[in-house]
Design a protein around this motif. Structure first.
Motif, PDB file in Angstrom:
ATOM      1  N   GLY A   1       4.768  -0.918  -9.613  1.00  0.00           N
ATOM      2  CA  GLY A   1       5.083  -2.397  -9.776  1.00  0.00           C
ATOM      3  C   GLY A   1       5.659  -2.611 -11.246  1.00  0.00           C
ATOM      4  O   GLY A   1       5.063  -2.067 -12.017  1.00  0.00           O
ATOM      5  N   ILE A   2       6.748  -3.307 -11.069  1.00  0.00           N
ATOM      6  CA  ILE A   2       7.599  -3.500 -12.551  1.00  0.00           C
ATOM      7  C   ILE A   2       7.016  -5.048 -12.945  1.00  0.00           C
ATOM      8  O   ILE A   2       7.151  -6.016 -12.027  1.00  0.00           O
ATOM      9  N   ALA A   3       7.114  -5.273 -14.224  1.00  0.00           N
ATOM     10  CA  ALA A   3       6.832  -6.676 -14.840  1.00  0.00           C
ATOM     11  C   ALA A   3       8.056  -7.239 -15.128  1.00  0.00           C
ATOM     12  O   ALA A   3       8.193  -7.440 -16.294  1.00  0.00           O
TER      13      ALA A   3
ATOM     14  N   SER B   1       0.941  -1.165   0.012  1.00  0.00           N
ATOM     15  CA  SER B   1      -0.043   0.036   0.091  1.00  0.00           C
ATOM     16  C   SER B   1       1.028   1.200  -0.024  1.00  0.00           C
ATOM     17  O   SER B   1       2.228   1.381   0.505  1.00  0.00           O
ATOM     18  N   ASP B   2       0.223   2.263  -0.373  1.00  0.00           N
ATOM     19  CA  ASP B   2       0.959   3.698  -0.667  1.00  0.00           C
ATOM     20  C   ASP B   2       1.471   4.079   1.103  1.00  0.00           C
ATOM     21  O   ASP B   2       2.494   4.806   1.264  1.00  0.00           O
TER      22      ASP B   2
ATOM     23  N   VAL C   1       7.687   9.909  -4.303  1.00  0.00           N
ATOM     24  CA  VAL C   1       7.048  10.832  -5.162  1.00  0.00           C
ATOM     25  C   VAL C   1       6.286   9.628  -6.203  1.00  0.00           C
ATOM     26  O   VAL C   1       5.088  10.088  -6.736  1.00  0.00           O
ATOM     27  N   SER C   2       6.538   8.310  -6.328  1.00  0.00           N
ATOM     28  CA  SER C   2       5.815   7.457  -7.177  1.00  0.00           C
ATOM     29  C   SER C   2       6.473   6.054  -6.767  1.00  0.00           C
ATOM     30  O   SER C   2       7.640   5.932  -6.401  1.00  0.00           O
TER      31      SER C   2
ATOM     32  N   ILE D   1       5.408  -1.858 -16.726  1.00  0.00           N
ATOM     33  CA  ILE D   1       4.980  -1.661 -15.351  1.00  0.00           C
ATOM     34  C   ILE D   1       3.509  -2.439 -15.173  1.00  0.00           C
ATOM     35  O   ILE D   1       2.858  -2.525 -16.130  1.00  0.00           O
ATOM     36  N   ALA D   2       3.423  -2.968 -13.905  1.00  0.00           N
ATOM     37  CA  ALA D   2       2.121  -3.744 -13.507  1.00  0.00           C
ATOM     38  C   ALA D   2       1.068  -3.116 -13.292  1.00  0.00           C
ATOM     39  O   ALA D   2       0.452  -3.453 -12.086  1.00  0.00           O
ATOM     40  N   GLU D   3       0.615  -1.884 -13.880  1.00  0.00           N
ATOM     41  CA  GLU D   3      -0.693  -1.366 -13.710  1.00  0.00           C
ATOM     42  C   GLU D   3      -1.346  -0.991 -15.143  1.00  0.00           C
ATOM     43  O   GLU D   3      -0.649  -1.075 -16.004  1.00  0.00           O
TER      44      GLU D   3
ATOM     45  N   ARG E   1      -0.446  12.686  -3.177  1.00  0.00           N
ATOM     46  CA  ARG E   1       0.658  13.094  -2.207  1.00  0.00           C
ATOM     47  C   ARG E   1       0.269  13.547  -0.955  1.00  0.00           C
ATOM     48  O   ARG E   1      -0.358  14.590  -1.061  1.00  0.00           O
TER      49      ARG E   1
ATOM     50  N   PHE F   1       5.142  12.172 -16.891  1.00  0.00           N
ATOM     51  CA  PHE F   1       4.862  11.302 -15.861  1.00  0.00           C
ATOM     52  C   PHE F   1       4.449  11.933 -14.788  1.00  0.00           C
ATOM     53  O   PHE F   1       4.684  13.323 -14.250  1.00  0.00           O
ATOM     54  N   LEU F   2       3.483  11.596 -13.869  1.00  0.00           N
ATOM     55  CA  LEU F   2       2.605  12.050 -12.892  1.00  0.00           C
ATOM     56  C   LEU F   2       3.046  11.784 -11.728  1.00  0.00           C
ATOM     57  O   LEU F   2       3.310  10.548 -11.454  1.00  0.00           O
ATOM     58  N   LYS F   3       3.397  12.792 -10.815  1.00  0.00           N
ATOM     59  CA  LYS F   3       3.869  12.216  -9.442  1.00  0.00           C
ATOM     60  C   LYS F   3       2.721  11.828  -8.553  1.00  0.00           C
ATOM     61  O   LYS F   3       1.638  12.384  -8.754  1.00  0.00           O
ATOM     62  N   GLY F   4       2.982  10.908  -7.438  1.00  0.00           N
ATOM     63  CA  GLY F   4       1.814  10.616  -6.622  1.00  0.00           C
ATOM     64  C   GLY F   4       1.405   8.964  -6.742  1.00  0.00           C
ATOM     65  O   GLY F   4       2.108   8.328  -7.635  1.00  0.00           O
ATOM     66  N   MET F   5       0.940   8.328  -5.707  1.00  0.00           N
ATOM     67  CA  MET F   5       0.457   6.994  -5.718  1.00  0.00           C
ATOM     68  C   MET F   5      -1.019   7.126  -5.339  1.00  0.00           C
ATOM     69  O   MET F   5      -1.646   7.930  -4.912  1.00  0.00           O
ATOM     70  N   TRP F   6      -1.466   5.770  -6.056  1.00  0.00           N
ATOM     71  CA  TRP F   6      -2.962   5.647  -5.800  1.00  0.00           C
ATOM     72  C   TRP F   6      -3.211   4.996  -4.545  1.00  0.00           C
ATOM     73  O   TRP F   6      -2.267   4.138  -4.255  1.00  0.00           O
ATOM     74  N   PRO F   7      -4.060   5.454  -3.693  1.00  0.00           N
ATOM     75  CA  PRO F   7      -4.329   4.966  -2.477  1.00  0.00           C
ATOM     76  C   PRO F   7      -4.885   3.410  -2.658  1.00  0.00           C
ATOM     77  O   PRO F   7      -5.789   3.169  -3.307  1.00  0.00           O
ATOM     78  N   ARG F   8      -4.244   2.500  -1.830  1.00  0.00           N
ATOM     79  CA  ARG F   8      -4.784   1.008  -1.713  1.00  0.00           C
ATOM     80  C   ARG F   8      -5.826   0.860  -0.590  1.00  0.00           C
ATOM     81  O   ARG F   8      -6.819   0.208  -1.038  1.00  0.00           O
ATOM     82  N   ARG F   9      -5.738   1.553   0.252  1.00  0.00           N
ATOM     83  CA  ARG F   9      -6.761   1.792   1.438  1.00  0.00           C
ATOM     84  C   ARG F   9      -7.282   3.208   1.328  1.00  0.00           C
ATOM     85  O   ARG F   9      -6.669   4.000   1.815  1.00  0.00           O
TER      86      ARG F   9
ATOM     87  N   HIS G   1      -9.245  11.043   1.493  1.00  0.00           N
ATOM     88  CA  HIS G   1      -9.267  10.711  -0.198  1.00  0.00           C
ATOM     89  C   HIS G   1     -10.610  10.923  -1.099  1.00  0.00           C
ATOM     90  O   HIS G   1     -10.626  11.660  -2.177  1.00  0.00           O
TER      91      HIS G   1
ATOM     92  N   PHE H   1      -4.337   9.778  -8.132  1.00  0.00           N
ATOM     93  CA  PHE H   1      -2.968   9.875  -7.412  1.00  0.00           C
ATOM     94  C   PHE H   1      -2.978  10.938  -6.226  1.00  0.00           C
ATOM     95  O   PHE H   1      -3.642  12.017  -6.546  1.00  0.00           O
TER      96      PHE H   1
END
Lengths: 326, 326
Positions: free
Chosen positions: A29-31, A8-9, A25-26, B30-32, B202, B104-112, B117, B200
């Protein structure tokens, strides 16, 4: 494609807070990689690779792997470096798994192998072998000749499902390898998994090596044999003698190969072929159909084994021993 | 996990040579993303995302998607920007597929998902709707009410394999939605797929929106309903009224919701539920067991549909219309 653990973030943020690297910053996951979960993590200090070790890696081996990466870099090999947290430790825990942040290595691995790649690989592999000298930790190669029979026996009852006659062919080859495997060749730290996806290039020049999680102590020439198999066969199965010659000649230019090593090379290549054949066979028979993993074809390595069984001298790999002064 | 197309290092190098971005430093799958192949590409100018559009994206729609990202950014929405090559064109071809390089966009998507959010999402979604005004291109929503019956019919014969009675339940719901679907609410450009992995953050603040490949023209409040479903249910299936209230109240603070939109929200949420239920059901029934794709559970959305069927007014989503002056 390898992301086995969802991180999780919040987990990433508190993990990175242990390092003097600024804010996250980011994190994506990499494949790449098959054994572990890998993320490209960007902090205010730049990009890093975050690796979570999954069940195939024995945590007791991690000090060997991480220490080796530091030892190699200190001796001139470009490879990822474990980043130490504020407390001085590189090996940590994330989501219940051993986890390490390593430096980001520039370059791309070659999808289509050109002769120039094999030349760079030969020199790079020899440099790795020289740089490994003096590394104080030891790790036995569990996937060398002593490890093959148990692996064979785990798959033998179902081997013929993959190809009729495979069980008997493997049993005969194993008998031969166990009887003939050399013991007195130069040994040291080997990478043991130097496939193209573990070797980065920039502009045709080798820019670094990654993924030391099979590294161990074994015969140095066995590492060369692994590369012969991994780099010198074309997608159609044919053996590219030009690539093999470049690999071997450039290796020998940096670390001379002895006459005994050259003479053993066809046998070592058979051993390397059966090693990957056996692990692929095991995975083929034991990977559930729905698993999110692309199984690798074990028969690719049966074909390579058959090739090396016909080889009598290293001249058939394109190398004239006389050219090395032997 | 999405890397459907293997792109060689040579392909990447010659692709990037079309842009004034310097040499390629690294390129990792990337795995997204689920629909396209995505790579994190680092050049001497910094990081970018390289997207190859796979078969689910109609190339004729790409000018809409790319133009929209530029229009939104010009109107204050933080989202990836298509990078133009030296010839001025952003839309190109790589490995036989339409391909685009975006910033490229900075930030992470929230898992929880935390309540904060949902607050940020509400404001961000409203800003997106306001920024979309004036975008000249149009794209019909093929996955709105007119599209559901054909989708239903493609899965209906086997729907009860997933859950007995599902076919009849869907048929009855579809009848109701087709009869009652509103036509006179404010419309405009909607994202139509604003799930948590497309937003995303931050430090708890929304930092950008991605993945506009379902964007289209439709009722703006329908986009709100999609977010209610995607963000306000807990993993155990319970509806989090605090999150819903924060989403709606923060949306309305930026773009006021009319009394008609609020009254329609339970129906729009039912529509959104059946839309994702139907596409997931189709994928569930038509994804081969061995495919490298994690299928999403259609029944998660049956549960959400059942919830909204019981809702009579927006007060049950935590919002007092009087608080909006209605």
């Amino acid at each position: 494609m390898a992301v086995y653990t969802e991180v999780s973030d919040e987990d990433v943020r508190s993990f990175v807070a242990q390092y003097p690297l600024g804010e996250v910053v980011s994190c994506k996951g990499i494949a790449e990689g098959v054994e572990n979960s890998n993320f490209l993590l960007v902090t205010e200090s730049g990009p890093f690779i975050l690796t979570l070790y999954e069940k195939r890696v024995d945590p007791a081996d991690l000090p060997f792997f991480l220490g080796l990466m530091e030892h190699l870099a200190a001796n001139g090999v470009t490879c990822p470096q474990p980043v130490r947290a504020r407390d001085g430790e590189a090996l940590r825990t994330l989501c219940g798994r051993p986890a390490v942040l390593v430096t980001f290595l520039k370059g791309m691995w070659p999808r289509r192998i050109l002769p120039e790649h094999c030349a760079g690989l030969g020199a790079g592999l020899a440099s790795l072998h020289l740089a490994g000298a003096g590394f104080p930790l030891k790790r036995r190669n569990a996937l060398s000749v002593q490890g093959w029979r148990p692996l064979f026996e785990a798959s033998a009852p179902r081997a013929d499902e993959v190809k009729p006659g495979l069980r008997d062919a493997l049993a005969a080859e194993l008998d031969h390898l166990e009887r003939s495997w050399p013991a007195d060749l130069p040994a040291g730290v080997i990478h043991a998994d130097l496939f193209p996806d573990n070797v980065f290039f920039r502009d045709g020049k080798l820019s670094g090596l990654i993924d030391f999680y099979f590294a161990c102590d074994d015969l140095l020439a066995y590492d060369v044999a692994i590369c012969l198999n991994a780099w010198c066969f074309e997608p159609d199965g044919s053996f590219n003698i030009t690539k093999a010659r470049l690999l071997l000649a450039n290796y020998a230019r940096t670390r001379p190969l002895s006459a005994a090593e050259l003479a053993a090379l066809p046998l070592l290549a058979r051993g390397s072929a059966i090693r990957f054949l056996l692990t692929r066979l095991y995975d083929w028979l034991n990977t559930p159909a729905g698993a999110m993993v692309r199984r690798k074809d074990p028969l690719e390595y049966l074909h390579k084994l058959r090739f090396h069984q016909q080889v009598r001298t290293v001249a058939e790999y394109g190398l004239d021993p006389a050219s090395l002064g032997l």
